[in-house]
Motif scaffolding. Structure first.
Motif, PDB file in Angstrom:
ATOM      1  N   SER A 222     -19.331  -5.796   0.849  1.00  0.00           N
ATOM      2  CA  SER A 222     -18.370  -5.398   0.322  1.00  0.00           C
ATOM      3  C   SER A 222     -17.158  -4.893   0.987  1.00  0.00           C
ATOM      4  N   ASN A 223     -16.211  -5.090   0.789  1.00  0.00           N
ATOM      5  CA  ASN A 223     -14.797  -4.588   1.105  1.00  0.00           C
ATOM      6  C   ASN A 223     -14.260  -3.517   0.004  1.00  0.00           C
ATOM      7  N   PRO A 224     -14.602  -2.585  -0.244  1.00  0.00           N
ATOM      8  CA  PRO A 224     -14.621  -2.032  -1.477  1.00  0.00           C
ATOM      9  C   PRO A 224     -13.182  -1.226  -1.481  1.00  0.00           C
ATOM     10  N   PRO A 225     -12.675  -0.715  -2.597  1.00  0.00           N
ATOM     11  CA  PRO A 225     -11.523   0.115  -2.585  1.00  0.00           C
ATOM     12  C   PRO A 225     -11.908   1.397  -1.896  1.00  0.00           C
ATOM     13  N   TYR A 226     -11.126   1.680  -0.822  1.00  0.00           N
ATOM     14  CA  TYR A 226     -11.517   2.892  -0.056  1.00  0.00           C
ATOM     15  C   TYR A 226     -10.354   3.798   0.431  1.00  0.00           C
ATOM     16  N   ILE A 227      -9.077   3.604  -0.004  1.00  0.00           N
ATOM     17  CA  ILE A 227      -7.988   4.325   0.115  1.00  0.00           C
ATOM     18  C   ILE A 227      -7.917   5.474  -0.801  1.00  0.00           C
ATOM     19  N   PRO A 228      -7.880   6.780  -0.404  1.00  0.00           N
ATOM     20  CA  PRO A 228      -7.656   7.833  -1.325  1.00  0.00           C
ATOM     21  C   PRO A 228      -6.536   7.492  -2.085  1.00  0.00           C
ATOM     22  N   SER A 229      -6.732   8.081  -3.491  1.00  0.00           N
ATOM     23  CA  SER A 229      -5.620   7.758  -4.418  1.00  0.00           C
ATOM     24  C   SER A 229      -4.175   8.312  -4.186  1.00  0.00           C
ATOM     25  N   ALA A 230      -4.208   9.612  -3.357  1.00  0.00           N
ATOM     26  CA  ALA A 230      -2.747  10.117  -3.109  1.00  0.00           C
ATOM     27  C   ALA A 230      -2.008   9.304  -2.002  1.00  0.00           C
ATOM     28  N   ASP A 231      -2.896   8.490  -1.183  1.00  0.00           N
ATOM     29  CA  ASP A 231      -2.190   7.695  -0.408  1.00  0.00           C
ATOM     30  C   ASP A 231      -1.844   6.409  -0.843  1.00  0.00           C
ATOM     31  N   ILE A 232      -2.015   6.189  -1.830  1.00  0.00           N
ATOM     32  CA  ILE A 232      -1.470   4.879  -2.117  1.00  0.00           C
ATOM     33  C   ILE A 232      -0.086   4.438  -2.279  1.00  0.00           C
ATOM     34  N   VAL A 239       1.899  -3.951   0.065  1.00  0.00           N
ATOM     35  CA  VAL A 239       0.588  -3.518  -0.372  1.00  0.00           C
ATOM     36  C   VAL A 239       0.792  -2.830  -1.710  1.00  0.00           C
ATOM     37  N   LYS A 240       1.711  -1.647  -1.932  1.00  0.00           N
ATOM     38  CA  LYS A 240       1.610  -0.887  -3.212  1.00  0.00           C
ATOM     39  C   LYS A 240       2.336  -1.617  -4.133  1.00  0.00           C
ATOM     40  N   THR A 241       3.148  -2.585  -3.883  1.00  0.00           N
ATOM     41  CA  THR A 241       3.921  -3.288  -4.976  1.00  0.00           C
ATOM     42  C   THR A 241       3.122  -4.436  -5.474  1.00  0.00           C
ATOM     43  N   TYR A 242       2.650  -5.255  -4.485  1.00  0.00           N
ATOM     44  CA  TYR A 242       2.153  -6.719  -4.810  1.00  0.00           C
ATOM     45  C   TYR A 242       0.605  -6.596  -4.960  1.00  0.00           C
ATOM     46  N   GLU A 243      -0.090  -6.064  -4.445  1.00  0.00           N
ATOM     47  CA  GLU A 243      -1.552  -6.310  -4.471  1.00  0.00           C
ATOM     48  C   GLU A 243      -2.235  -5.049  -5.730  1.00  0.00           C
ATOM     49  N   ASP A 244      -3.165  -5.689  -5.911  1.00  0.00           N
ATOM     50  CA  ASP A 244      -3.985  -5.127  -6.998  1.00  0.00           C
ATOM     51  C   ASP A 244      -4.552  -3.751  -6.752  1.00  0.00           C
ATOM     52  N   ARG A 245      -3.938  -2.703  -7.382  1.00  0.00           N
ATOM     53  CA  ARG A 245      -4.351  -1.229  -7.142  1.00  0.00           C
ATOM     54  C   ARG A 245      -5.816  -1.229  -7.191  1.00  0.00           C
ATOM     55  N   ARG A 246      -6.429  -1.687  -8.176  1.00  0.00           N
ATOM     56  CA  ARG A 246      -7.920  -1.649  -8.320  1.00  0.00           C
ATOM     57  C   ARG A 246      -8.675  -1.964  -7.196  1.00  0.00           C
ATOM     58  N   ALA A 247      -8.233  -2.819  -6.079  1.00  0.00           N
ATOM     59  CA  ALA A 247      -8.931  -3.347  -5.044  1.00  0.00           C
ATOM     60  C   ALA A 247      -8.423  -2.191  -3.876  1.00  0.00           C
ATOM     61  N   LEU A 248      -7.718  -1.317  -3.989  1.00  0.00           N
ATOM     62  CA  LEU A 248      -7.466  -0.411  -3.032  1.00  0.00           C
ATOM     63  C   LEU A 248      -7.618   1.154  -3.248  1.00  0.00           C
ATOM     64  N   ASP A 249      -7.503   1.453  -4.491  1.00  0.00           N
ATOM     65  CA  ASP A 249      -7.765   2.872  -4.924  1.00  0.00           C
ATOM     66  C   ASP A 249      -9.283   3.429  -4.915  1.00  0.00           C
ATOM     67  N   GLY A 250      -9.612   4.301  -4.009  1.00  0.00           N
ATOM     68  CA  GLY A 250     -11.103   4.741  -4.161  1.00  0.00           C
ATOM     69  C   GLY A 250     -11.326   5.987  -4.476  1.00  0.00           C
ATOM     70  N   GLY A 251     -10.340   6.487  -5.029  1.00  0.00           N
ATOM     71  CA  GLY A 251     -10.419   7.680  -6.070  1.00  0.00           C
ATOM     72  C   GLY A 251      -9.879   8.889  -4.804  1.00  0.00           C
ATOM     73  N   GLN A 252     -10.184  10.295  -5.234  1.00  0.00           N
ATOM     74  CA  GLN A 252      -9.796  11.230  -4.498  1.00  0.00           C
ATOM     75  C   GLN A 252     -10.158  11.432  -3.138  1.00  0.00           C
ATOM     76  N   ASP A 253     -11.258  10.975  -2.822  1.00  0.00           N
ATOM     77  CA  ASP A 253     -11.688  11.014  -1.341  1.00  0.00           C
ATOM     78  C   ASP A 253     -11.793   9.346  -0.601  1.00  0.00           C
ATOM     79  N   ASP A 256     -15.133   6.778  -4.023  1.00  0.00           N
ATOM     80  CA  ASP A 256     -15.823   6.569  -5.499  1.00  0.00           C
ATOM     81  C   ASP A 256     -16.579   5.451  -5.788  1.00  0.00           C
ATOM     82  N   PHE A 257     -15.979   4.095  -5.364  1.00  0.00           N
ATOM     83  CA  PHE A 257     -16.725   2.999  -5.413  1.00  0.00           C
ATOM     84  C   PHE A 257     -17.804   2.895  -4.561  1.00  0.00           C
ATOM     85  N   VAL A 258     -17.801   3.369  -3.484  1.00  0.00           N
ATOM     86  CA  VAL A 258     -18.978   3.431  -2.409  1.00  0.00           C
ATOM     87  C   VAL A 258     -20.009   4.076  -2.954  1.00  0.00           C
ATOM     88  N   ARG A 259     -19.833   5.208  -3.474  1.00  0.00           N
ATOM     89  CA  ARG A 259     -21.006   6.202  -4.096  1.00  0.00           C
ATOM     90  C   ARG A 259     -21.863   5.181  -5.282  1.00  0.00           C
TER      91      ARG A 259
END
Length: 322
Positions: A222-232, A239-253, A256-259
């Protein structure tokens, strides 16, 4: 010649933004001058110089039916029909649409995969992950089945199915667009008969039950979402305008998806089965702590693997035998 020189002096910013521009004449446009003007236009909207030049070259080559700009003769004169195609693609790139979406395709290993927004664009790092997996599997035909979580365009599943012709796959993604694109790319290269593509939410218990029925798997990647939400919001516009945020946003740290993936992987894997992860930088220590803190999950952090820049980018985790 005077008319041609006038065309070449046209303001490209005007033409790409749909404002009035010089009348196209019966004469063609010089490919070298066009590359220069496109590069300037892309730079004017904030794209760095090297990327601007590459964008100009790829767009011109693509419209002229070539893969790379160096395949285009420097004596080429671009006729009106192709000029208009280039104009339309250049306008999209000037709006900061990623080049891969502008072209509608991109190379991944030996394959040209179709791409469209908002499906995550496969990066060079993910090509490296595939190389690690291929090296690990080698000629071992006892390795029969794998699961890709977050398949995106299907580039990873396509590559592994093509290079390991005895293996089968399950590819899962929450995005309908991603699953449609995966199916299209697998069909293009005639490996779709060895894959099940699931448009399901991997965090849903019903999804895990369905995948369990299709398993167990020799490995999961898996290449999971791993970018902290505050960094998006600080990412490049592409990236932030065109790519699916669900594939990027890994939660606060960012984890989340890795856990969740660590929690549900044990029943999906065969004994000694492996979990391959592409991660953000400096996340491996936290991931190892997660695994060590939950021995009941029966997982072991085997090693960190570096990308081409010598930075820890990939994790290899294994299900222990009891």
């Amino acid at each position: 010649m005077q008319c041609l020189r006038n065309i070449q002096r046209c303001n490209f910013i005007s033409f790409t933004r749909g404002l009035p521009f010089c009348q196209f004449s019966s004469k063609s446009i010089d490919v070298n001058q066009l590359r220069v003007e496109l590069t300037k236009e892309f730079q004017s909207v904030g794209i760095e110089r090297r990327e601007s030049l590459l964008s100009a070259e790829y767009i011109i080559a693509h419209v002229l039916g070539k893969k790379m700009f160096h395949e285009v003769s420097r004596k080429t004169m671009i006729p009106k029909a192709q000029w208009l195609q280039i104009k339309e693609l250049a306008k999209k790139r000037s709006e900061r649409m990623p080049l891969q979406y502008v072209l509608g395709e991109w190379d991944f290993h030996d394959f040209t995969v179709k791409l469209s927004p908002p499906v995550l664009i496969p990066r060079p790092e993910t090509e490296e992950l595939v190389e690690y997996v291929l090296q690990d599997v080698g000629p071992d035909r006892s390795c029969q089945k794998f699961l890709e979580v977050g398949c995106g365009s299907g580039a990873v599943t396509l590559c592994l199915l093509s290079k390991l012709p005895w293996i089968t796959a399950v590819a899962c993604d929450i995005s309908r667009e991603a699953c449609d694109l995966t199916t299209e790319n697998l069909t293009k290269y005639q490996v779709d008969g060895r894959a099940v593509v699931l448009n399901m939410d991997f965090k849903d218990s019903e999804t895990i039950q369905r995948i369990c029925e299709l398993g167990p798997f020799d490995f999961i990647l898996s290449n999971p979402p791993y970018i902290p939400s505050a960094d998006i919001d600080h990412l490049d516009p592409e990236v932030k305008t065109y790519e699916d945020r669900r594939a990027l946003d890994g939660g606060q740290d960012g984890l989340d998806f890795v856990r969740h993936l660590l929690a549900v992987s044990p029943p999906l894997l065969k004994t000694n089965g492996k979990l391959w992860l592409e991660t953000g930088l400096e996340q491996h220590g936290l991931i190892k702590k997660m695994i060590d803190s939950k021995p009941e999950q029966n997982m072991t952090f085997l090693q960190s693997l570096e990308d081409i820049t010598n930075r820890e980018r990939f994790c290899l985790i294994q299900k222990r035998s009891r």
